[in-house]
Scaffold this active site. Sequence first.
Site, PDB file in Angstrom:
ATOM      1  N   HIS A 130      98.675  39.988  28.665  1.00  0.00           N
ATOM      2  CA  HIS A 130      99.357  38.838  29.093  1.00  0.00           C
ATOM      3  C   HIS A 130     100.339  38.572  28.040  1.00  0.00           C
ATOM      4  O   HIS A 130     100.037  38.692  26.775  1.00  0.00           O
ATOM      5  CB  HIS A 130      98.254  37.730  29.415  1.00  0.00           C
ATOM      6  CG  HIS A 130      99.039  36.475  29.991  1.00  0.00           C
ATOM      7  ND1 HIS A 130      99.553  35.381  29.389  1.00  0.00           N
ATOM      8  CD2 HIS A 130      98.953  35.860  31.315  1.00  0.00           C
ATOM      9  CE1 HIS A 130     100.013  34.653  30.173  1.00  0.00           C
ATOM     10  NE2 HIS A 130      99.586  34.975  31.450  1.00  0.00           N
ATOM     11  N   ASP A 206      90.681  37.975  24.983  1.00  0.00           N
ATOM     12  CA  ASP A 206      91.310  37.268  25.869  1.00  0.00           C
ATOM     13  C   ASP A 206      90.354  36.878  27.009  1.00  0.00           C
ATOM     14  O   ASP A 206      90.433  37.587  27.895  1.00  0.00           O
ATOM     15  CB  ASP A 206      92.875  37.564  26.214  1.00  0.00           C
ATOM     16  CG  ASP A 206      93.397  36.952  27.247  1.00  0.00           C
ATOM     17  OD1 ASP A 206      92.814  35.932  27.908  1.00  0.00           O
ATOM     18  OD2 ASP A 206      94.630  36.867  27.590  1.00  0.00           O
ATOM     19  N   GLN A 209      90.514  35.432  32.091  1.00  0.00           N
ATOM     20  CA  GLN A 209      90.440  35.958  33.416  1.00  0.00           C
ATOM     21  C   GLN A 209      88.895  36.231  33.724  1.00  0.00           C
ATOM     22  O   GLN A 209      88.562  36.351  34.820  1.00  0.00           O
ATOM     23  CB  GLN A 209      91.182  37.025  33.918  1.00  0.00           C
ATOM     24  CG  GLN A 209      92.820  36.643  34.197  1.00  0.00           C
ATOM     25  CD  GLN A 209      93.102  35.566  35.152  1.00  0.00           C
ATOM     26  OE1 GLN A 209      92.008  35.682  36.059  1.00  0.00           O
ATOM     27  NE2 GLN A 209      93.948  35.161  35.162  1.00  0.00           N
ATOM     28  N   LYS A 232      91.469  27.479  34.695  1.00  0.00           N
ATOM     29  CA  LYS A 232      91.380  28.670  35.514  1.00  0.00           C
ATOM     30  C   LYS A 232      89.799  28.628  35.830  1.00  0.00           C
ATOM     31  O   LYS A 232      89.206  29.578  36.590  1.00  0.00           O
ATOM     32  CB  LYS A 232      91.717  29.854  34.851  1.00  0.00           C
ATOM     33  CG  LYS A 232      93.183  30.031  34.642  1.00  0.00           C
ATOM     34  CD  LYS A 232      93.318  31.393  33.946  1.00  0.00           C
ATOM     35  CE  LYS A 232      94.554  31.287  33.309  1.00  0.00           C
ATOM     36  NZ  LYS A 232      95.762  31.619  34.238  1.00  0.00           N
ATOM     37  N   CYS A 372     103.523  37.132  33.955  1.00  0.00           N
ATOM     38  CA  CYS A 372     103.296  36.975  32.465  1.00  0.00           C
ATOM     39  C   CYS A 372     103.158  38.319  31.806  1.00  0.00           C
ATOM     40  O   CYS A 372     102.318  38.518  30.666  1.00  0.00           O
ATOM     41  CB  CYS A 372     102.697  35.942  32.002  1.00  0.00           C
ATOM     42  SG  CYS A 372     103.317  34.479  32.291  1.00  0.00           S
TER      43      CYS A 372
HETATM   44  C1  LIG Z   1      94.607  37.290  31.028  1.00  0.00           C
HETATM   45  C2  LIG Z   1      95.386  35.847  30.757  1.00  0.00           C
HETATM   46  N1  LIG Z   1      95.615  35.736  29.204  1.00  0.00           N
HETATM   47  C3  LIG Z   1      96.176  34.542  28.879  1.00  0.00           C
HETATM   48  C4  LIG Z   1      96.591  33.598  30.021  1.00  0.00           C
HETATM   49  C5  LIG Z   1      97.206  32.308  29.448  1.00  0.00           C
HETATM   50  O1  LIG Z   1      96.665  31.291  30.018  1.00  0.00           O
HETATM   51  P1  LIG Z   1      97.186  29.841  29.589  1.00  0.00           P
HETATM   52  O2  LIG Z   1      98.334  29.762  30.595  1.00  0.00           O
HETATM   53  O3  LIG Z   1      96.185  29.002  30.307  1.00  0.00           O
HETATM   54  O4  LIG Z   1      97.431  29.625  28.175  1.00  0.00           O
HETATM   55  C6  LIG Z   1      96.438  33.780  31.331  1.00  0.00           C
HETATM   56  C7  LIG Z   1      97.029  33.021  32.414  1.00  0.00           C
HETATM   57  O5  LIG Z   1      97.796  33.218  32.982  1.00  0.00           O
HETATM   58  C8  LIG Z   1      95.929  35.292  31.562  1.00  0.00           C
HETATM   59  O6  LIG Z   1      95.645  35.470  32.887  1.00  0.00           O
END
Ligand SMILES: Cc1ncc(COP(=O)(O)O)c(C=O)c1O
Lengths: 414, 132
Positions: A130, A206, A209, A232, A372
């Site tokens: 991401h 990370d 998910q 989430k 993203c």
């Molecule tokens: C794999 C992953 N990493 C990071 C994020 C970023 O999360 P946040 O927007 O809550 O910082 C997301 C969310 O879209 C994600 O799916």
Amino acid sequence: MTASASLSLFDIVALRREFPILNQSVNGKTLAFLDSAASSQKPRRVIDCLEDYYRRYNANVHRGIYRLSEEATFAFERARGKVARFINARSQREIVFVRNTTEAINLVARSWGDANLREGDRILLSIMEHHSNLVPWQMLAQRTGAKLEFLPIDGEGRLALDNLDAQLEGVRLVAITQQSNVLGTINPVAEIARRAHAVGALVLVDGAQSVPHMPVDVQALDIDFLAFSGHKMCGPTGIGVLWGRRAILDQMPPFLGGGSMIKVVGLHESTYADVPARFEAGTPAIAEAIALGEAVDFLQEVGMDRIYAHERELLGYALERLRDVDGLRVYGPTTTEMRGGAVSFTLDGVHPHDVAAVLDSEGIAVRAGHHCAQPLHAHYNIPATTRASFYLYNIPEEVDRLVAALHKVRTLFG
Amino acid sequence: MDDLYRELILEHYKHPRRRGRLEHPDISAEEHNPLCGDRVRIDLRIENGIITDARFDGRGCAISQASASMLTDEIVGMPVEQAKQFSKEQLLDLIGIPLSHNPVRIKCALLPLKTLKAGLYGVGHAPDDDEV
Ligand SMILES: Cc1ncc(COP(=O)(O)O)c(C=O)c1O
């Protein structure tokens, strides 16, 4: 997992009632919410928890000598303890409250990264990251002269680890997602951590998910940092978590400066608080942190094993049914093995936005775009995909509606 | 069914009128919508202050591509000065999408107009650039 370990349909009916938002119509149809990978819905008790704080004991934390402030501080710190137990941290001092996954990763890049990386050092990522686990490292590389390396993926959308040991040469940090938000792939984080540690590299995971959807145990994985977002996992927006190994956090310089993160402040210099306060400058998201604790209680009462098993059943059903749709291609693993419930796909000759717009007219909420993850989409040479993603409240009937609506798209654009 | 996908839009999406490139165009402009990756390029032939030919190219959703097809069809034969004044209301009227529709989709619909204006005025110089 066996079927008996998952949520029975009876449980789901009761569970869905806990989510007030699901009980509504969109475009004259019952809402089918299939976008939990972007942000999950919230159970009533989490919503009530926010309101209860503002109605009964709203006060700043860690400063007041009066009852309300003590109560708020107690609830805030208790939430930290709940989160620590949820991911099996050794101590609640290892839990830093931040806004979201993105801020947690930026904190590590700024604090640990700036203090430790030199020109020529390497950071190992993967092409499925991401943007929030990519751009902070690009910025760090620009500041320090460090280099980025990327693990490739194979035809099934799984990490290709054949050259891992060679790619680990000179690497100081591995930053990798535990579950892809596009492909659904679950990565073998424990194995990567073991091999990374063998060359002295640290490992940041990370968990945006993974933490909401499966049991995650930071000690069993033997990693160094874990980042995830409250919104989430049935919690509010504006609250997220950085977990870090105590010995590493202790050595890290502050990220933001200000109130709460200090010991003694002089006009020209200050000394800094111990962790986690050192990384929590300013008034935190108090209500949100407390409500995240409530969300964690809720998830644990349902059971993370059962949530994982339930989503896996839905995923298996969806992968099977989607095979019947002409011209539909699913990206990522084709079986439920080491795969979570995010299903991204394209439909020949129809733009993902058009697919999502027609599904919306059927009351089905999905996401369309690059999610993203532009480099991953570039890898497949496509600008965008449509993504349906599942959570504990989704039911097979919603998969049926998804498939029926996709047939409708086919007819419309055929 | 969804009011967005009426006959006219699907017809132009499936059978675009002026898809392609011009050889040695007098004006050529390309714009993107970073949100969804939609891309539209418009080539124009201009003779004596009149747009005498137009082609569009690009990829994106049915709305952006159908809008490009209808817009390029509309402006052929139009004086440049008149095309410069072509408004977003006129375009939405032409393709039959109400301005009150989902703003994300309105952006898709207006991408070809933004491209046209960028070509006629120079990138970023259209008077109503913010809105288009
Ligand atoms: C794999 C992953 N990493 C990071 C994020 C970023 O999360 P946040 O927007 O809550 O910082 C997301 C969310 O879209 C994600 O799916």
